[in-house]
Write a protein that holds these residues in place. Structure first.
Motif, PDB file in Angstrom:
ATOM      1  N   GLU A  48       0.829  -1.202   0.000  1.00  0.00           N
ATOM      2  CA  GLU A  48       0.000   0.000   0.000  1.00  0.00           C
ATOM      3  C   GLU A  48       0.865   1.255   0.000  1.00  0.00           C
ATOM      4  OE1 GLU A  48      -4.079  -0.531   2.242  1.00  0.00           O
ATOM      5  OE2 GLU A  48      -2.461  -1.373   3.467  1.00  0.00           O
ATOM      6  N   LEU A  49       1.934   1.238   0.782  1.00  0.00           N
ATOM      7  CA  LEU A  49       2.826   2.396   0.833  1.00  0.00           C
ATOM      8  C   LEU A  49       3.435   2.690  -0.530  1.00  0.00           C
ATOM      9  CD1 LEU A  49       4.665   1.947   4.231  1.00  0.00           C
ATOM     10  CD2 LEU A  49       3.144   3.816   3.586  1.00  0.00           C
ATOM     11  N   ALA A  50       3.779   1.644  -1.274  1.00  0.00           N
ATOM     12  CA  ALA A  50       4.340   1.846  -2.606  1.00  0.00           C
ATOM     13  C   ALA A  50       3.337   2.553  -3.510  1.00  0.00           C
ATOM     14  CB  ALA A  50       4.755   0.504  -3.203  1.00  0.00           C
ATOM     15  N   LEU A  51       2.069   2.168  -3.426  1.00  0.00           N
ATOM     16  CA  LEU A  51       1.039   2.801  -4.244  1.00  0.00           C
ATOM     17  C   LEU A  51       0.764   4.227  -3.779  1.00  0.00           C
ATOM     18  CD1 LEU A  51      -1.392  -0.223  -4.617  1.00  0.00           C
ATOM     19  CD2 LEU A  51       0.181   0.686  -6.339  1.00  0.00           C
ATOM     20  N   LEU A  52       0.797   4.451  -2.476  1.00  0.00           N
ATOM     21  CA  LEU A  52       0.610   5.799  -1.952  1.00  0.00           C
ATOM     22  C   LEU A  52       1.748   6.723  -2.376  1.00  0.00           C
ATOM     23  CD1 LEU A  52      -0.732   4.753   1.534  1.00  0.00           C
ATOM     24  CD2 LEU A  52      -1.964   6.235  -0.061  1.00  0.00           C
ATOM     25  N   HIS A  53       2.953   6.177  -2.442  1.00  0.00           N
ATOM     26  CA  HIS A  53       4.092   6.948  -2.957  1.00  0.00           C
ATOM     27  C   HIS A  53       3.845   7.346  -4.412  1.00  0.00           C
ATOM     28  CE1 HIS A  53       7.421   7.407  -0.135  1.00  0.00           C
ATOM     29  NE2 HIS A  53       7.140   6.226   0.381  1.00  0.00           N
ATOM     30  N   LYS A  54       3.363   6.398  -5.220  1.00  0.00           N
ATOM     31  CA  LYS A  54       3.112   6.693  -6.629  1.00  0.00           C
ATOM     32  C   LYS A  54       2.014   7.741  -6.792  1.00  0.00           C
ATOM     33  CE  LYS A  54       4.786   2.325  -8.569  1.00  0.00           C
ATOM     34  NZ  LYS A  54       4.459   1.139  -9.384  1.00  0.00           N
ATOM     35  N   SER A  89      -8.334  12.283  -6.917  1.00  0.00           N
ATOM     36  CA  SER A  89      -8.842  11.606  -5.720  1.00  0.00           C
ATOM     37  C   SER A  89      -9.974  12.386  -5.049  1.00  0.00           C
ATOM     38  CB  SER A  89      -7.707  11.339  -4.723  1.00  0.00           C
ATOM     39  OG  SER A  89      -6.889  12.463  -4.545  1.00  0.00           O
ATOM     40  N   TYR A  90     -10.271  13.577  -5.549  1.00  0.00           N
ATOM     41  CA  TYR A  90     -11.407  14.389  -5.108  1.00  0.00           C
ATOM     42  C   TYR A  90     -11.540  15.530  -6.099  1.00  0.00           C
ATOM     43  CZ  TYR A  90      -7.376  16.830  -3.133  1.00  0.00           C
ATOM     44  OH  TYR A  90      -6.153  17.436  -2.979  1.00  0.00           O
ATOM     45  N   GLU A 143      -5.419   9.844  -7.760  1.00  0.00           N
ATOM     46  CA  GLU A 143      -5.598   8.490  -7.254  1.00  0.00           C
ATOM     47  C   GLU A 143      -4.861   7.542  -8.187  1.00  0.00           C
ATOM     48  OE1 GLU A 143      -9.456   5.803  -7.309  1.00  0.00           O
ATOM     49  OE2 GLU A 143      -9.609   7.383  -5.800  1.00  0.00           O
ATOM     50  N   TYR A 144      -3.920   6.803  -7.637  1.00  0.00           N
ATOM     51  CA  TYR A 144      -3.117   5.871  -8.423  1.00  0.00           C
ATOM     52  C   TYR A 144      -3.448   4.452  -7.985  1.00  0.00           C
ATOM     53  CZ  TYR A 144       0.907   3.781 -10.768  1.00  0.00           C
ATOM     54  OH  TYR A 144       1.700   3.021 -11.581  1.00  0.00           O
ATOM     55  N   SER A 145      -4.033   3.685  -8.906  1.00  0.00           N
ATOM     56  CA  SER A 145      -4.405   2.297  -8.613  1.00  0.00           C
ATOM     57  C   SER A 145      -5.195   2.199  -7.315  1.00  0.00           C
ATOM     58  CB  SER A 145      -3.160   1.393  -8.580  1.00  0.00           C
ATOM     59  OG  SER A 145      -2.582   1.316  -9.868  1.00  0.00           O
ATOM     60  N   MET A 146      -6.193   3.060  -7.210  1.00  0.00           N
ATOM     61  CA  MET A 146      -7.151   3.098  -6.100  1.00  0.00           C
ATOM     62  C   MET A 146      -6.610   3.755  -4.834  1.00  0.00           C
ATOM     63  SD  MET A 146     -10.230   1.816  -6.833  1.00  0.00           S
ATOM     64  CE  MET A 146     -10.971   1.214  -5.312  1.00  0.00           C
ATOM     65  N   TYR A 147      -5.364   4.205  -4.814  1.00  0.00           N
ATOM     66  CA  TYR A 147      -4.804   4.836  -3.621  1.00  0.00           C
ATOM     67  C   TYR A 147      -4.631   6.331  -3.851  1.00  0.00           C
ATOM     68  CZ  TYR A 147      -4.375   0.499  -1.132  1.00  0.00           C
ATOM     69  OH  TYR A 147      -4.679  -0.669  -0.472  1.00  0.00           O
ATOM     70  N   ALA A 148      -5.002   7.121  -2.849  1.00  0.00           N
ATOM     71  CA  ALA A 148      -5.138   8.561  -3.005  1.00  0.00           C
ATOM     72  C   ALA A 148      -3.956   9.331  -2.443  1.00  0.00           C
ATOM     73  CB  ALA A 148      -6.413   9.031  -2.298  1.00  0.00           C
ATOM     74  N   SER A 149      -3.798  10.541  -2.966  1.00  0.00           N
ATOM     75  CA  SER A 149      -2.956  11.536  -2.334  1.00  0.00           C
ATOM     76  C   SER A 149      -3.823  12.755  -2.060  1.00  0.00           C
ATOM     77  CB  SER A 149      -1.761  11.904  -3.222  1.00  0.00           C
ATOM     78  OG  SER A 149      -0.860  12.740  -2.513  1.00  0.00           O
ATOM     79  N   ASP A 150      -3.269  13.745  -1.338  1.00  0.00           N
ATOM     80  CA  ASP A 150      -4.030  14.934  -0.973  1.00  0.00           C
ATOM     81  C   ASP A 150      -3.041  16.056  -0.680  1.00  0.00           C
ATOM     82  OD1 ASP A 150      -5.951  16.725  -0.193  1.00  0.00           O
ATOM     83  OD2 ASP A 150      -6.770  15.524   1.440  1.00  0.00           O
ATOM     84  N   ILE A 151      -2.967  17.027  -1.578  1.00  0.00           N
ATOM     85  CA  ILE A 151      -1.965  18.094  -1.472  1.00  0.00           C
ATOM     86  C   ILE A 151      -2.642  19.449  -1.648  1.00  0.00           C
ATOM     87  CG2 ILE A 151       0.167  19.061  -2.411  1.00  0.00           C
ATOM     88  CD1 ILE A 151       0.795  16.337  -3.606  1.00  0.00           C
ATOM     89  N   THR A 152      -2.249  20.416  -0.845  1.00  0.00           N
ATOM     90  CA  THR A 152      -2.673  21.801  -1.041  1.00  0.00           C
ATOM     91  C   THR A 152      -1.460  22.714  -1.010  1.00  0.00           C
ATOM     92  OG1 THR A 152      -4.751  21.350   0.117  1.00  0.00           O
ATOM     93  CG2 THR A 152      -4.201  23.654  -0.270  1.00  0.00           C
ATOM     94  N   SER A 202      -6.918  10.587   7.903  1.00  0.00           N
ATOM     95  CA  SER A 202      -6.295   9.381   7.373  1.00  0.00           C
ATOM     96  C   SER A 202      -6.437   9.344   5.850  1.00  0.00           C
ATOM     97  CB  SER A 202      -6.959   8.152   8.000  1.00  0.00           C
ATOM     98  OG  SER A 202      -6.402   6.954   7.513  1.00  0.00           O
ATOM     99  N   VAL A 203      -5.434   8.791   5.174  1.00  0.00           N
ATOM    100  CA  VAL A 203      -5.431   8.692   3.715  1.00  0.00           C
ATOM    101  C   VAL A 203      -5.122   7.255   3.322  1.00  0.00           C
ATOM    102  CG1 VAL A 203      -4.334   9.476   1.575  1.00  0.00           C
ATOM    103  CG2 VAL A 203      -4.658  11.079   3.468  1.00  0.00           C
ATOM    104  N   GLY A 204      -5.794   6.764   2.290  1.00  0.00           N
ATOM    105  CA  GLY A 204      -5.534   5.409   1.809  1.00  0.00           C
ATOM    106  C   GLY A 204      -6.279   5.159   0.523  1.00  0.00           C
ATOM    107  N   ILE A 205      -7.081   4.106   0.481  1.00  0.00           N
ATOM    108  CA  ILE A 205      -7.903   3.848  -0.699  1.00  0.00           C
ATOM    109  C   ILE A 205      -8.888   5.002  -0.892  1.00  0.00           C
ATOM    110  CG2 ILE A 205      -9.649   2.313  -1.682  1.00  0.00           C
ATOM    111  CD1 ILE A 205      -8.221  -0.021  -0.433  1.00  0.00           C
ATOM    112  N   ASP A 206      -9.399   5.541   0.178  1.00  0.00           N
ATOM    113  CA  ASP A 206     -10.198   6.756   0.126  1.00  0.00           C
ATOM    114  C   ASP A 206      -9.333   7.929   0.551  1.00  0.00           C
ATOM    115  OD1 ASP A 206     -12.657   5.538  -0.626  1.00  0.00           O
ATOM    116  OD2 ASP A 206     -12.920   4.845   1.427  1.00  0.00           O
ATOM    117  N   VAL A 207      -9.582   9.098  -0.042  1.00  0.00           N
ATOM    118  CA  VAL A 207      -8.788  10.258   0.356  1.00  0.00           C
ATOM    119  C   VAL A 207      -9.052  10.605   1.816  1.00  0.00           C
ATOM    120  CG1 VAL A 207     -10.465  12.009  -0.396  1.00  0.00           C
ATOM    121  CG2 VAL A 207      -8.011  12.538  -0.375  1.00  0.00           C
ATOM    122  N   HIS A 208     -10.267  10.356   2.282  1.00  0.00           N
ATOM    123  CA  HIS A 208     -10.574  10.423   3.713  1.00  0.00           C
ATOM    124  C   HIS A 208     -10.806   8.981   4.168  1.00  0.00           C
ATOM    125  CE1 HIS A 208     -11.136  14.822   4.580  1.00  0.00           C
ATOM    126  NE2 HIS A 208     -11.102  14.831   3.265  1.00  0.00           N
TER     127      HIS A 208
END
Length: 448
Positions: A205-211, A253-254, A289-298, A378-384
């Motif tokens: 999961e961490l690898a996908l979150l990095h991507k 992702s949103y 969202e990369y392969s169902m895993y989200a990021s969130d940046i402002t 929390s961030v993961g498969i869903d951005v929240h």
């Protein structure tokens, strides 16, 4: 404007034609381990989860149910998953081993002309592709559950499923009726134990979150370079979409937020309909969202590339509040998403106190009152991603730290948001650290 239209046309074509986008899937063993972990939380019961259904409208992209995907990595619609927990022998009932079954819908060959070929239980490679021990037809689900309950009536009272779905309600009612029960027994919400498992992330999961974060950083970089007075907020949105897709994301992702001027002070402004003006700041909250895993940046930046003295002051206070929260985190003790400051050790409280100590509004009031939301999630498969925020941050969690100050009277809104992971030593790892956030670095990135 023409370039933006071309971007959005391309986005529409991609979303409309890719009903089932190819995803980077973790090894089958990872999903199997999660299913076994869930079985150990079922108190000897049976869990049934349902995949998301195919969208009705052609232009709506398919997205799998988050819990179903977490347990299976399966990205086709209409399936169901049954997990039967192991149980020791009890009285006349023999011991029961762990069991897992994927139920696949019957193929609709005509519909597949539009949506592409699907897998069903008759496919010779069904077990290998799904990674689930048994694969059956969807029509066998009710019969299978009935057989389990007939062998041991206690199973009918230990069902875990999704109370908000009609499929679960109908399945339990049918089982009760065929067993001659007066009424359908209540069943437990399976999302509760699944969400406990989802709170901490494994290496895959961490690898996908990095991507997801890497692609989102590239989109934000492109956005920074494009911003200038006279540019439409929607043009900025289009550039973000283009770069997310270019870097492997299947979708944002949103809904991206591009708010300039007074709109920078509106937390969930998403019309993105204004023209950016010289002298204003713009808040851009956008990630993919990369392969169902989200990021969130402002990121927040000056539209003309140069902060005014007041904008720089407020920006520096927000950045200082984020740094104070980062430095104050203690895994297993610190809380997030605590806007009411119930926990004196929360990152929200640390940031709030920093703001009050370092700046005032035009009336001499401390700036903390303009921090009007929780500092993270929390961030993961869903951005929240789901999480019980009454619990402190744990090792293995991925979450945002996003302080903000929003002063409508001054048309100044500033938010700085990054995604962090707590490693096994309790230290924070910034997944989005490649994106500039010091005021001078932001201005420099805009000049490139």
């Amino acid at each position: 404007m023409k370039s933006f239209c071309r971007v959005m046309f391309a986005v529409t074509l991609i979303f409309a034609s890719a009903a089932l986008p190819a995803l980077d899937r973790q090894p089958n063993a990872d999903y199997h381990a999660r299913r076994v972990a869930l079985a150990n939380k079922l108190n000897g019961g049976v869990a049934i989860l349902f995949a998301a259904e195919e969208p009705l409208l052609d232009f709506m992209p398919y997205r799998q149910d988050a819990d179903f995907y977490y347990l299976t990595g399966w990205n086709e619609p209409g399936a169901a998953l049954l997990i039967e927990a192991p149980q020791a022998a009890q009285g006349t009932h023999p011991a029961r081993p762990y069991r897992e079954i994927m139920f696949l819908p019957t193929r609709n060959l005509r519909m597949e002309l539009y949506t592409g070929r699907k897998l069903d239980a008759a496919s010779p490679d069904a077990t290998q592709l799904t990674g689930v021990d048994e694969v059956k037809m969807m029509s066998d689900l009710a019969v299978t559950l009935n057989q389990m309950a007939a062998e041991n009536r206690a199973a009918a009272y230990r069902i875990w499923s999704e109370p908000d779905t009609e499929q679960a309600k109908a399945l339990v009612q049918w089982t009760a009726t065929t067993l001659g029960m007066e009424s359908a027994p209540p069943f437990s919400d399976v999302r509760t134990p699944v969400q406990l498992l989802r709170a901490t992330k494994d290496a895959g999961e961490l690898a996908l979150l990095h991507k997801a974060s890497d692609a989102s950083v590239q989109a934000q970089f492109a956005m920074m370079k494009s911003v200038h007075p006279g540019q439409k907020e929607r043009t900025t949105t289009g550039i973000i979409y283009e770069k997310l897709l270019e870097n492997g994301c299947e979708r944002p992702s949103y809904a991206p937020i591009v708010g300039s001027g007074e709109k920078s002070t509106e937390l969930h402004y998403s019309d993105n309909s204004q023209t950016m003006r010289d002298g204003d700041v713009v808040v851009v909250d956008a990630a993919g969202e990369y392969s169902m895993y989200a990021s969130d940046i402002t990121r927040t930046m000056p539209v003309n590339g140069h902060f005014t003295a007041r904008q720089r002051e407020v920006y520096g206070i927000v950045l200082g509040a984020q740094k104070a929260a980062i430095e104050g985190l203690v895994a297993g003790k610190s809380h997030i998403n605590d806007p009411q400051h119930k926990y004196p050790d929360s990152l929200d409280t640390i940031a709030f106190n920093y703001m009050n100590a370092h700046g005032k509004d035009l009336h001499g009031e401390p700036l903390g009152k303009y921090f009007i939301h929780g500092i993270g999630h929390s961030v993961g498969i869903d951005v929240h991603d789901p999480y019980d925020y009454s619990q402190p941050i744990q090792k293995g969690m991925v979450f945002t730290i996003e302080p903000g100050i929003y002063i409508p009277e001054e048309k100044i809104g500033v938010r700085i948001e990054d995604v962090f992971y707590v490693d096994q030593d309790g230290k924070l790892v910034d997944l989005t650290e490649a994106l500039p956030k010091d005021a001078e670095a932001v201005e420099k990135a805009m000049r490139k």
